[in-house]
Design an enzyme around this catalytic site. Sequence first.
Site, short mmCIF file in Angstrom:
data_model
loop_
_atom_site.label_atom_id
_atom_site.label_comp_id
_atom_site.label_asym_id
_atom_site.label_seq_id
_atom_site.Cartn_x
_atom_site.Cartn_y
_atom_site.Cartn_z
N HIS A 152 -3.25 2.91 -6.48
CA HIS A 152 -3.66 1.67 -5.81
C HIS A 152 -3.86 0.52 -6.80
CE1 HIS A 152 -4.96 -0.27 -2.13
NE2 HIS A 152 -6.01 -0.78 -2.75
N ARG B 123 0.85 -1.18 0.00
CA ARG B 123 0.00 0.00 0.00
C ARG B 123 0.90 1.24 0.00
NH1 ARG B 123 -2.06 -3.65 3.89
NH2 ARG B 123 -4.20 -4.35 3.49
N ARG C 40 -1.38 -2.28 -6.76
CA ARG C 40 -1.59 -3.35 -5.78
C ARG C 40 -2.48 -4.44 -6.38
NH1 ARG C 40 -1.42 -4.77 -0.33
NH2 ARG C 40 -3.43 -5.15 0.69
N HIS D 291 -3.70 -9.25 3.56
CA HIS D 291 -5.15 -9.23 3.72
C HIS D 291 -5.56 -10.15 4.87
CE1 HIS D 291 -5.76 -7.83 -0.66
NE2 HIS D 291 -6.06 -6.85 0.16
N TYR E 220 -8.63 -8.29 -5.39
CA TYR E 220 -7.35 -7.94 -6.00
C TYR E 220 -6.90 -8.96 -7.03
CZ TYR E 220 -6.85 -4.16 -2.68
OH TYR E 220 -7.05 -2.99 -1.97
#
Length: 344
Positions: free
Chosen positions: A289, A175, A292, A315, A324
């Site tokens: 983002h 992140r 990611r 996560h 994701y």
Amino acid sequence: MTDARAFLRSVQDRIALSTWQSPDDEKAARHRDALTFGAYAETWLGTRFNSKGEPLRPTTMQEYRRLLAAPLAPFAQRPLSAVTRAEVEAWRASLLATGRRTQTASAYGLLKSIYASALENDLITATPCTIKGGATTVTGRKVAPPTDDELDVIVASIIPRFRALVLVAAWGGLRYGEATELRRKDVRIKRRAGEVVSVALSVERAVVHITGEGFKVGPPKSDSGVRVVELPSFVFADVLAHLDEHTGRFGESLLFPGADGANHLMQSSFTRYWYPARKAAGREDMPFHALRHFAGTRYAATGATLRDTMARLGHSSTGAAMRYQHETGRSSELVAKMARRVAD
């Protein structure tokens, strides 16, 4: 004497009708009637803790205060017990009409939580927040990760000082707040016979910027966020070059500092260089983002299990990890592999 008898009769009548209240109860009722939503919301904020009994994160508190000051402002001076279901429904409809569906859902969710607490504390007899699904939203907008070619263009286009930051986000899945809190001491380099054989990043902290308060360093988003992320060999050279050219020599030196070389990198400062780079790749829609998302998708495509991907991205739930993982455009290749397996 006559007045006393009249008072006694009135009390007896109210007792018979179950409407009598003691002086203490009447005082409490007057307090409840005078208590505004804004005043109670402020008290509510001061008593919030997460599931581990810790105070809310600064970013969460900042967002709650923003919602109270903006979309929920119409309720601030209203008596807590006087707000009706119809009033809440009309308020929500007016917000949805602005097109801000995500903010509407967030504001309604906060309103619902505050009223749930008020109900538990006997400050109201019923909650006005009864809209099914009011705190959820589907915007229709999805984060699309870059293709390999688009990422190559971004890496080639961004200034050298941020090249490694893009690579760490894209291939490590960090992140923004995790990457910009990395320090020299967090880069683990293993050598064998003088040759670099492993580069890994120890993710133990994250940084956020709070308006009016500055940068705040704390733990990652969840307990699962504390992890060690190994980088692929093809980014070793860029990371090592970055350490030599753009990172201070002390263990506490920030890996990706701001322009002064000492303080954290403001995301607004980084976007001055990110926007032109993504434009060069034809992806002006892409937030940072999305890198990611690229990391999660590429890692899963190697054969990593869902648990592997969760561990790499930090996560704590499978649902978050699944968001994701994107379709890779390899349908024909995968079908061909299926056919070969049957043929064999």
